[in-house]
Design a protein around this motif. Structure first.
Motif, PDB file in Angstrom:
ATOM      1  N   TRP A  80       0.759  -0.884  -0.004  1.00  8.56           N
ATOM      2  CA  TRP A  80      -0.062   0.098   0.012  1.00  8.56           C
ATOM      3  C   TRP A  80       0.997   1.324   0.080  1.00  8.56           C
ATOM      4  O   TRP A  80       0.601   2.233  -0.721  1.00  8.56           O
ATOM      5  CB  TRP A  80      -0.978   0.008   1.349  1.00  8.56           C
ATOM      6  CG  TRP A  80      -2.514  -0.543   0.822  1.00  8.56           C
ATOM      7  CD1 TRP A  80      -2.849  -1.624   1.285  1.00  8.56           C
ATOM      8  CD2 TRP A  80      -3.350  -0.077   0.144  1.00  8.56           C
ATOM      9  NE1 TRP A  80      -4.066  -1.750   0.800  1.00  8.56           N
ATOM     10  CE2 TRP A  80      -4.319  -0.613  -0.114  1.00  8.56           C
ATOM     11  CE3 TRP A  80      -3.356   1.451  -0.525  1.00  8.56           C
ATOM     12  CZ2 TRP A  80      -5.477  -0.369  -0.682  1.00  8.56           C
ATOM     13  CZ3 TRP A  80      -4.424   1.636  -1.270  1.00  8.56           C
ATOM     14  CH2 TRP A  80      -5.654   0.883  -1.410  1.00  8.56           C
ATOM     15  N   ASN A  81       2.023   1.322   0.962  1.00  8.76           N
ATOM     16  CA  ASN A  81       2.848   2.261   0.888  1.00  8.76           C
ATOM     17  C   ASN A  81       3.305   2.718  -0.500  1.00  8.76           C
ATOM     18  O   ASN A  81       3.645   3.742  -0.972  1.00  8.76           O
ATOM     19  CB  ASN A  81       4.015   2.049   1.754  1.00  8.76           C
ATOM     20  CG  ASN A  81       3.370   2.120   3.337  1.00  8.76           C
ATOM     21  OD1 ASN A  81       2.379   2.793   3.445  1.00  8.76           O
ATOM     22  ND2 ASN A  81       4.132   1.776   4.343  1.00  8.76           N
ATOM     23  N   TYR A  84       0.826   4.027  -2.806  1.00 13.70           N
ATOM     24  CA  TYR A  84       0.548   5.402  -2.590  1.00 13.70           C
ATOM     25  C   TYR A  84       1.724   6.356  -3.037  1.00 13.70           C
ATOM     26  O   TYR A  84       1.173   7.463  -3.981  1.00 13.70           O
ATOM     27  CB  TYR A  84       0.342   5.648  -1.123  1.00 13.70           C
ATOM     28  CG  TYR A  84       0.244   7.082  -0.768  1.00 13.70           C
ATOM     29  CD1 TYR A  84      -0.888   7.767  -1.105  1.00 13.70           C
ATOM     30  CD2 TYR A  84       1.210   7.770  -0.287  1.00 13.70           C
ATOM     31  CE1 TYR A  84      -0.994   9.235  -0.740  1.00 13.70           C
ATOM     32  CE2 TYR A  84       1.039   9.174   0.005  1.00 13.70           C
ATOM     33  CZ  TYR A  84       0.024   9.866  -0.412  1.00 13.70           C
ATOM     34  OH  TYR A  84      -0.083  11.279  -0.151  1.00 13.70           O
ATOM     35  N   GLN A  87       1.837   6.131  -6.963  1.00 15.98           N
ATOM     36  CA  GLN A  87       0.700   6.675  -7.826  1.00 15.98           C
ATOM     37  C   GLN A  87       0.435   8.240  -7.489  1.00 15.98           C
ATOM     38  O   GLN A  87       0.325   8.846  -8.376  1.00 15.98           O
ATOM     39  CB  GLN A  87      -0.806   6.281  -7.238  1.00 15.98           C
ATOM     40  CG  GLN A  87      -0.959   4.684  -7.503  1.00 15.98           C
ATOM     41  CD  GLN A  87      -1.442   4.470  -8.696  1.00 15.98           C
ATOM     42  OE1 GLN A  87      -1.588   5.338  -9.652  1.00 15.98           O
ATOM     43  NE2 GLN A  87      -1.901   3.179  -9.174  1.00 15.98           N
ATOM     44  N   LYS A  88       1.209   8.715  -6.436  1.00 18.52           N
ATOM     45  CA  LYS A  88       1.283  10.097  -6.113  1.00 18.52           C
ATOM     46  C   LYS A  88       2.141  10.723  -7.225  1.00 18.52           C
ATOM     47  O   LYS A  88       1.916  11.715  -7.939  1.00 18.52           O
ATOM     48  CB  LYS A  88       1.596  10.438  -4.573  1.00 18.52           C
ATOM     49  CG  LYS A  88       1.898  11.812  -4.457  1.00 18.52           C
ATOM     50  CD  LYS A  88       1.968  11.833  -2.766  1.00 18.52           C
ATOM     51  CE  LYS A  88       2.045  13.157  -2.271  1.00 18.52           C
ATOM     52  NZ  LYS A  88       3.400  13.692  -2.474  1.00 18.52           N
TER      53      LYS A  88
END
Lengths: 96, 168
Positions: A80-81, A84, A87-88
């Motif tokens: 997940w990290n 994120y 994707q950022k």
């Protein structure tokens, strides 16, 4: 002079319109899925040891199982990290 | 500026040209009596036509340039969004595959440990060992069989697994 200033400010407003954000909508990225599951898994509850008196090997197996659950969950959090962060980066590239 | 939208761009250039022509005529064609009579009016009128023409031609070209730039920017951002969506999907596929692989690896590793524990239960571990080491392993197996974990310690394990504290 007064009219000149007003006229100049109007021209400056014209230039400012080019700096406005472009009205193009960007969809929020879909989360990744694991296998066929579409929703993200929750960290499972750790297993308890049933019985009043069990061989140490049975207890050890439960502990091994729980460690595996922990590491799997830890991998998902790391995933997940990473999701994120990357994707950022992709999202921010569009605005530049 | 409805006038700019209504009239084509070339119209304002035509106005400038007509204004200049009128002004030049008021200077050059003075030998014509009617022109000579109204030369001042023609000059003033031509000057006004030139000024208005230059003004609208400037505004019209500015508006067109701004609009073009704006449209180009919209197209650029749209292309970037499409590219970003592709990259985003690619990243999701990559992470999905990575996670699936990680899960498999964790399960495989856990299996190897469980298999090792089972080899103590089934006494299979004795097959591989000989000599004094075998005696020690036999003692461990005896300990496993004779000494089960008491309920009090199991309760401590279960409390920790549930994330609870010990109840006194």
């Amino acid at each position: 002079m007064k009219y000149l200033l007003i006229a100049l400010s109007l021209f400056l407003t014209g230039c400012e319109t080019l700096k406005q954000p472009v009205p193009v909508s960007q969809k929020f990225p879909e989360p990744y899925s694991i296998g066929v599951k579409k929703e993200q898994p929750k960290c499972p509850e750790l297993q308890t040891q049933a019985g009043d008196s069990v061989p140490i090997t049975e207890l050890l197996k439960t502990v091994v199982n729980n460690y595996t659950l922990y590491y799997k969950c830890s991998d998902h959090v790391e995933g997940w990290n990473k999701w994120y962060k990357e994707q950022k980066q992709i999202y921010e590239k569009v605005g530049k | 500026m409805w006038l700019i939208n209504f009239l084509p761009g070339w119209f304002f250039h035509l106005m400038i040209f007509a204004g200049i022509l009128g002004y030049v005529a008021s200077v050059v064609l003075t030998f014509i009596p009617s022109v000579n009579l109204y030369k001042s009016v023609i000059r003033v009128f031509s000057t006004i036509v030139i000024v208005v023409g230059v003004w609208f031609a400037g505004v019209a070209s500015g508006t067109a340039t701004n609009e073009d730039k704006w449209q180009a920017r919209v197209k650029e951002v749209e292309a970037k969004v499409i590219k970003a969506q592709g990259e985003s999907t690619e990243l999701n596929d990559k992470l999905s595959a990575e996670q699936e692989e990680n899960d498999k690896l964790r399960n495989q590793k856990a299996k190897t440990v469980t298999k090792y524990i089972d080899s103590w239960i089934t006494k299979e571990i004795l097959r591989e060992v000989e000599g004094p080491e075998r005696v020690r392993i036999e003692q461990v197996i005896e300990y496993i069989e004779r000494c089960p974990v008491p309920k009090e310690l199991l309760d401590a394990h279960n409390a920790a697994a549930k994330g609870e504290g010990m109840k006194k």
